[in-house]
Design a protein around this motif. Structure first.
Motif, PDB file in Angstrom:
ATOM      1  N   ARG A 195       8.032  -6.201   0.867  1.00 54.15           N
ATOM      2  CA  ARG A 195       8.836  -5.390  -0.073  1.00 54.15           C
ATOM      3  C   ARG A 195       9.784  -4.468   0.680  1.00 54.15           C
ATOM      4  O   ARG A 195      10.957  -4.345   0.333  1.00 54.15           O
ATOM      5  CB  ARG A 195       7.906  -4.528  -0.928  1.00 54.15           C
ATOM      6  CG  ARG A 195       7.626  -5.047  -2.303  1.00 54.15           C
ATOM      7  CD  ARG A 195       6.720  -4.053  -3.033  1.00 54.15           C
ATOM      8  NE  ARG A 195       7.436  -2.819  -3.353  1.00 54.15           N
ATOM      9  CZ  ARG A 195       8.314  -2.711  -4.336  1.00 54.15           C
ATOM     10  NH1 ARG A 195       8.572  -3.746  -5.088  1.00 54.15           N
ATOM     11  NH2 ARG A 195       8.922  -1.572  -4.560  1.00 54.15           N
ATOM     12  N   ALA A 196       9.259  -3.820   1.728  1.00 56.55           N
ATOM     13  CA  ALA A 196      10.089  -2.878   2.489  1.00 56.55           C
ATOM     14  C   ALA A 196      11.278  -3.614   3.115  1.00 56.55           C
ATOM     15  O   ALA A 196      12.416  -3.138   3.044  1.00 56.55           O
ATOM     16  CB  ALA A 196       9.247  -2.189   3.560  1.00 56.55           C
ATOM     17  N   ILE A 197      11.032  -4.770   3.708  1.00 51.32           N
ATOM     18  CA  ILE A 197      12.123  -5.543   4.336  1.00 51.32           C
ATOM     19  C   ILE A 197      13.125  -5.970   3.267  1.00 51.32           C
ATOM     20  O   ILE A 197      14.338  -5.818   3.411  1.00 51.32           O
ATOM     21  CB  ILE A 197      11.549  -6.787   5.072  1.00 51.32           C
ATOM     22  CG1 ILE A 197      10.664  -6.355   6.240  1.00 51.32           C
ATOM     23  CG2 ILE A 197      12.683  -7.705   5.547  1.00 51.32           C
ATOM     24  CD1 ILE A 197       9.857  -7.485   6.881  1.00 51.32           C
ATOM     25  N   THR A 198      12.612  -6.480   2.153  1.00 47.14           N
ATOM     26  CA  THR A 198      13.497  -6.998   1.102  1.00 47.14           C
ATOM     27  C   THR A 198      14.338  -5.877   0.489  1.00 47.14           C
ATOM     28  O   THR A 198      15.545  -6.041   0.276  1.00 47.14           O
ATOM     29  CB  THR A 198      12.656  -7.700   0.009  1.00 47.14           C
ATOM     30  OG1 THR A 198      11.862  -8.710   0.635  1.00 47.14           O
ATOM     31  CG2 THR A 198      13.532  -8.342  -1.046  1.00 47.14           C
ATOM     32  N   LEU A 199      13.713  -4.729   0.221  1.00 42.64           N
ATOM     33  CA  LEU A 199      14.467  -3.635  -0.418  1.00 42.64           C
ATOM     34  C   LEU A 199      15.528  -3.069   0.524  1.00 42.64           C
ATOM     35  O   LEU A 199      16.635  -2.735   0.086  1.00 42.64           O
ATOM     36  CB  LEU A 199      13.502  -2.539  -0.880  1.00 42.64           C
ATOM     37  CG  LEU A 199      12.680  -2.892  -2.123  1.00 42.64           C
ATOM     38  CD1 LEU A 199      11.687  -1.795  -2.452  1.00 42.64           C
ATOM     39  CD2 LEU A 199      13.586  -3.158  -3.329  1.00 42.64           C
ATOM     40  N   ARG A 200      15.192  -2.976   1.808  1.00 45.27           N
ATOM     41  CA  ARG A 200      16.187  -2.491   2.780  1.00 45.27           C
ATOM     42  C   ARG A 200      17.388  -3.445   2.802  1.00 45.27           C
ATOM     43  O   ARG A 200      18.545  -3.036   2.745  1.00 45.27           O
ATOM     44  CB  ARG A 200      15.534  -2.402   4.164  1.00 45.27           C
ATOM     45  CG  ARG A 200      16.373  -1.683   5.195  1.00 45.27           C
ATOM     46  CD  ARG A 200      15.876  -1.969   6.597  1.00 45.27           C
ATOM     47  NE  ARG A 200      16.056  -3.380   6.926  1.00 45.27           N
ATOM     48  CZ  ARG A 200      15.271  -4.066   7.765  1.00 45.27           C
ATOM     49  NH1 ARG A 200      14.239  -3.494   8.324  1.00 45.27           N
ATOM     50  NH2 ARG A 200      15.525  -5.329   8.025  1.00 45.27           N
ATOM     51  N   ASN A 201      17.095  -4.739   2.849  1.00 48.35           N
ATOM     52  CA  ASN A 201      18.171  -5.733   2.902  1.00 48.35           C
ATOM     53  C   ASN A 201      18.942  -5.802   1.578  1.00 48.35           C
ATOM     54  O   ASN A 201      20.152  -6.032   1.575  1.00 48.35           O
ATOM     55  CB  ASN A 201      17.599  -7.110   3.220  1.00 48.35           C
ATOM     56  CG  ASN A 201      17.067  -7.189   4.637  1.00 48.35           C
ATOM     57  OD1 ASN A 201      17.424  -6.363   5.472  1.00 48.35           O
ATOM     58  ND2 ASN A 201      16.220  -8.171   4.899  1.00 48.35           N
TER      59      ASN A 201
END
Ligand code: PLP
Length: 375
Positions: free
Chosen positions: A277-283
């Motif tokens: 989730r953290a990677i996806t939301l940052r991207n």
């Protein structure tokens, strides 16, 4: 059964492992075996001691038990583990359909959801979404289409390729309409748990309906596509038994090694999902900024969940040509919309991988070089 070439998979087979930058894949940043095993004390030793014999053809009991946590009311006997989600798509349609059966399929879609029933001789009715409607297909269309006897309805939320996610009331209506019409709902939920606002998460279809089948997988939200572990969840014992019958002719059973790792990942799901989730939301923030800056070239319906979106060239040009030029000039890979059927103006953007922003910078620089002639 005569299946057509799976254009999306052929495109990835040709380009995924040679491209320098992947800007369109649908999975999330993979974990390593070591990272996964380090999540639990003693897991590495237990994994090393695992006998590599045949596994329970329904899936290891520990894995099915662990997967029950993803649902409200599923027990291990309601789950049938498969080799990826893809195998379950095949076993579902091969067991449920007779030639001539009518099947309503959300469009666009991950093509096996449409091409497998068509290859089995079903009459496929496309249920189209439009960018202007946030890609949520129209309920009145479904109501009318279900007036004719229909064997199955196929939906996929969160959606590949658009990231669309309907309101839960709409989803409940879809489930209700299928039940009223006596059509089995096949609900592909492989991107579940990657809702940007967790409050938007839909209930699983298998929890809402006694006849529906929910499809889950370790590939996407969990970042573990290499495990090749998917699961069908349903209280429809007849359908699950039919799928198991077909599975005896495809994989028979999964691998004890990957089922062990999948059970471990499900046990530690909060940590793993927080990471993807953290990677996806940052991207997603970078992709949203990119789309705003490039509004003269592209438009989209902003995704609501999952690691992919389906932008369109604003001038109606051919996105496939843009993908080709980008790949040739920079080695960065976008997925042309034509692999989904009649969507040549679109391309798929995938932002689940850790190096997405570096790839996006390559695309940005390329568009700068092309200037206003980008289309
Ligand atoms: C909507 C959808 N269903 C099923 C699959 C197949 O998943 P798997 O690769 O885990 O078999 C995919 C893969 O991209 C997908 O996007």
């Amino acid at each position: 059964m005569k299946l057509p070439p799976f254009e999306l998979e052929r495109y990835f087979a040709a380009n995924e492992f040679t491209a320098k930058r992947l800007l369109c894949v649908s999975d999330c940043q993979p974990l390593t075996v070591g990272e996964l095993l380090s999540l639990k004390e003693g897991a590495a030793e237990a994994f090393a001691a695992l006998p590599l014999g045949y596994a329970d053809s329904r899936g290891a009991p520990e894995l099915r038990q662990a997967a029950c946590a993803l649902y409200e009311g599923m027990a291990p006997e309601n789950l049938l583990v498969h080799v990826g989600a893809e195998e379950a798509i095949l076993t579902f349609f091969a067991s449920v359909l007779e030639p001539g059966d009518r099947v309503i399929v959300q469009a666009p879609c991950y093509r096996s959801l449409r091409d497998v029933p068509a290859a089995l001789g079903a009459q496929v009715v496309d249920w189209p979404g439009r960018q202007e409607d946030g890609w949520i297909p129209d309920l009145d269309f479904l109501r009318t289409a279900l007036a004719e006897k229909t064997r199955a309805v196929v939906v996929n939320f969160p959606h590949n390729p658009t990231g669309a996610l309907p309101h839960r009331d709409v989803f409940r209506d879809i489930v209700g309409l299928c039940e009223q019409a006596g059509a089995v709902l096949f609900s592909d939920e492989v991107y579940r748990f990657l809702e940007y606002d967790p409050a938007d998460r839909l209930p699983a279809a298998c929890d809402l309906s006694e006849t529906a089948v929910s499809l889950g997988v370790m590939s996407k939200s969990f970042g573990l596509a290499g495990l090749r572990v998917g699961f069908a969840a349903s209280r429809n014992a007849r359908v699950l038994a039919g799928m198991a019958r077909i599975k005896d002719y495809s994989s028979i059973c999964g691998s004890p090694a990957t089922e062990f790792l999948a059970a471990l990942a499900l046990e530690k799901r909060e940590q793993i999902l927080a990471r993807t989730r953290a990677i996806t939301l940052r991207n997603l923030a970078a992709a949203t900024d990119f789309m705003a800056r490039r509004a003269d070239i592209f438009s989209w319906a902003a995704p609501k969940a999952g690691p992919i979106a389906f932008p369109r060239l604003a001038d109606g040009g051919d996105a496939g040509a843009l993908c080709d030029r980008l790949l040739a000039a920079t080695g960065a890979l976008l997925l042309p919309g034509r692999v989904y059927g009649p969507y040549p103006g679109h391309f798929r953007l995938g932002f689940g991988r850790a190096d997405f922003t570096e790839g996006l910078a390559v695309l940005d620089a390329f568009l700068d070089r092309e200037g206003s002639s980008a289309t």
